[in-house]
Scaffold this motif. Structure first.
Motif, short mmCIF file in Angstrom:
data_model
loop_
_atom_site.label_atom_id
_atom_site.label_comp_id
_atom_site.label_asym_id
_atom_site.label_seq_id
_atom_site.Cartn_x
_atom_site.Cartn_y
_atom_site.Cartn_z
N ARG A 314 111.15 -95.13 46.35
CA ARG A 314 109.82 -94.60 46.06
C ARG A 314 109.79 -93.86 44.73
N GLY A 315 110.96 -93.27 44.38
CA GLY A 315 111.09 -92.58 43.08
C GLY A 315 110.93 -93.56 41.93
N ILE A 316 111.60 -94.70 42.04
CA ILE A 316 111.48 -95.73 40.98
C ILE A 316 110.04 -96.22 40.92
N MET A 317 109.45 -96.46 42.08
CA MET A 317 108.05 -96.92 42.13
C MET A 317 107.14 -95.96 41.38
N LYS A 318 107.38 -94.68 41.58
CA LYS A 318 106.48 -93.69 40.98
C LYS A 318 106.82 -93.46 39.51
N ASP A 319 108.10 -93.21 39.21
CA ASP A 319 108.46 -92.83 37.84
C ASP A 319 108.38 -94.00 36.87
N LYS A 320 108.83 -95.16 37.32
CA LYS A 320 108.87 -96.28 36.40
C LYS A 320 107.56 -97.10 36.42
N TYR A 321 106.98 -97.22 37.60
CA TYR A 321 105.82 -98.12 37.70
C TYR A 321 104.49 -97.42 37.98
N ASN A 322 104.53 -96.09 38.14
CA ASN A 322 103.26 -95.38 38.37
C ASN A 322 102.54 -95.78 39.66
#
Ligand SMILES: *Cc1c(COP(=O)(O)O)cnc(C)c1O
Length: 383
Positions: A314-322
């Protein structure tokens, strides 16, 4: 400090949901006096329009507060200390009803079902047959914490034959899935603004049947602010200052909803839900609910693959892909992830979320063919 990036955040969570700029602009209008005819009429008109979404001829009140305010009003106006309430529990939000009942001195008779599993309506029937002193039955239509839709219509048929009231939380389904308050015999139906209605949090709504009024009239409600008798007595159904700016927003959101058409809107949610489920399965993940027939049309919950950390995904989803997707609650923390597809979500958003989820999963070491989930979703959406 607000960053530009945050303004482009794609909310794929089960509330709050993305609010259309038209609704936000309506909320920035100058605040007008709430007792003047123009506002009062507009306010009552929105309550009337909400009845169409509830599919009810019952009284309906708009309350200032989040969805829980309506759940609270349903219990505090009908249950006296010591009275029994049958609470059907299969997730975090159905648990909340037991807490509210206890808070007002009632006795919560819990009928527990494993989270993610189907509710056995026969067990509900049995408990009601064995306990004729049960005053109300609570059920959550769309259990947001597990992504399961519950058989309210079937439960309504059983409760109708008793003296008990049927209290239903439709907070994460009203405006995104079919609800039929009158046909399903729902006595008190509670909802909130920030899920499928796509308005910021702050307005709740509750419908009240004749059967419920008969009980309310005989109950000394415990709530001063949410005393439904006062709401009914007041000509404009609002004894206190309404959340004026929110009502402006609600009006525009309902304009948009009726322009789309309620049935079209529900069909859109169903299609997006199906595409999400197919996408999730296509990339090799497992849905959390035990069977597909009970899966929610507004939120999809999926199992986190063994050995992977959902916070990292979920961190990657948020930080990288907004893109924001939700984790699990209570004992499901770390075990499931939830993708909300409610309110203003469109096909593009689902495709984008699935594509980015594939990349995020790959990054944390999950083996999959890129595009395998997206392809399955496309097959649903091309129809
Ligand atoms: C979000 C939600 C609630 C809580 O609503 P609030 O608006 O946070 O008070 C209750 N029940 C269900 C099913 C929900 O999804």
């Amino acid at each position: 400090m607000e960053s530009k990036e945050n303004e482009r955040l794609l909310l794929m969570i089960p509330g709050p949901t993305i609010v259309d700029p038209k609704v936000l602009r309506a909320m920035s209008k100058p605040v007008t006096p709430h007792r003047e005819k123009e506002f009062s009429e507009m306010f009552l008109e929105q309550a009337e329009r909400m009845k169409q979404i509830f599919k009810t001829k019952n009284d309906l009140f708009l309350l200032a507060g989040s969805g829980t305010a309506a759940m609270d009003a349903a219990i505090s106006n009908t249950i006296k200390p010591g009275e029994k309430v049958l609470c059907i529990v299969s997730g975090k939000f159905s648990e909340r009803f037991t807490e509210i009942v206890k808070c007002y001195g009632g006795e919560a008779v819990e009928l527990n079902f494993e989270w993610g599993k189907e509710i056995d309506v026969n067990k509900v029937k049995k408990v009601l047959e064995e306990n004729d002193d049960i005053k109300a039955v609570t059920v959550v239509h769309n259990e947001t914490s597990t992504g399961v839709k519950n058989p309210v219509q079937e439960i309504g048929k059983i409760v109708k034959e008793t003296n008990a009231l049927l209290i239903v939380d439709t907070i994460s389904s009203l405006g995104g899935d079919d609800i039929n308050v009158d046909e399903w015999n729902i006595d008190l139906c509670a909802t909130g603004s920030q899920k499928c209605l796509a308005v910021p949090p702050g307005i709740a709504a509750i419908s009240v049947s004749e059967k419920a009024w008969n009980v309310i009239e005989k109950t000394n409600g415990h709530s001063y602010y949410l005393n439904l008798k006062k709401y009914r007595k007041h000509k404009h159904h609002a004894p206190y200052t309404q959340p004026i700016s929110m009502v402006y927003g609600l009006k525009v959101a309902l304009d948009m909803m009726f322009e789309e058409g309620l049935e079209n809107r529900i069909a859109r949610h169903r299609k997006l839900a199906k595409a999400t489920r197919e996408g999730v399965k296509g990339m090799g993940l497992k849905l959390f609910p035990e069977k597909e027939e009970i899966c929610s049309n507004t939120v999809t919950s999926l199992c986190v693959p063994e050995g992977l950390d959902d916070k990292e995904i979920r961190g990657i989803m948020k930080d990288k892909y907004n893109i924001v997707i939700a984790g699990g609650q209570a004992h499901l923390k770390g075990k499931i992830m939830r993708i909300g597809h409610m309110g203003n979500v469109i096909e593009r958003d689902v495709l984008c979320t699935l594509a980015c989820l594939e990349l995020a999963l790959k990054k944390v070491g999950f083996t999959l063919d890129l595009g395998s989930g997206v392809k399955k979703a496309q097959e649903i959406l091309k129809k």
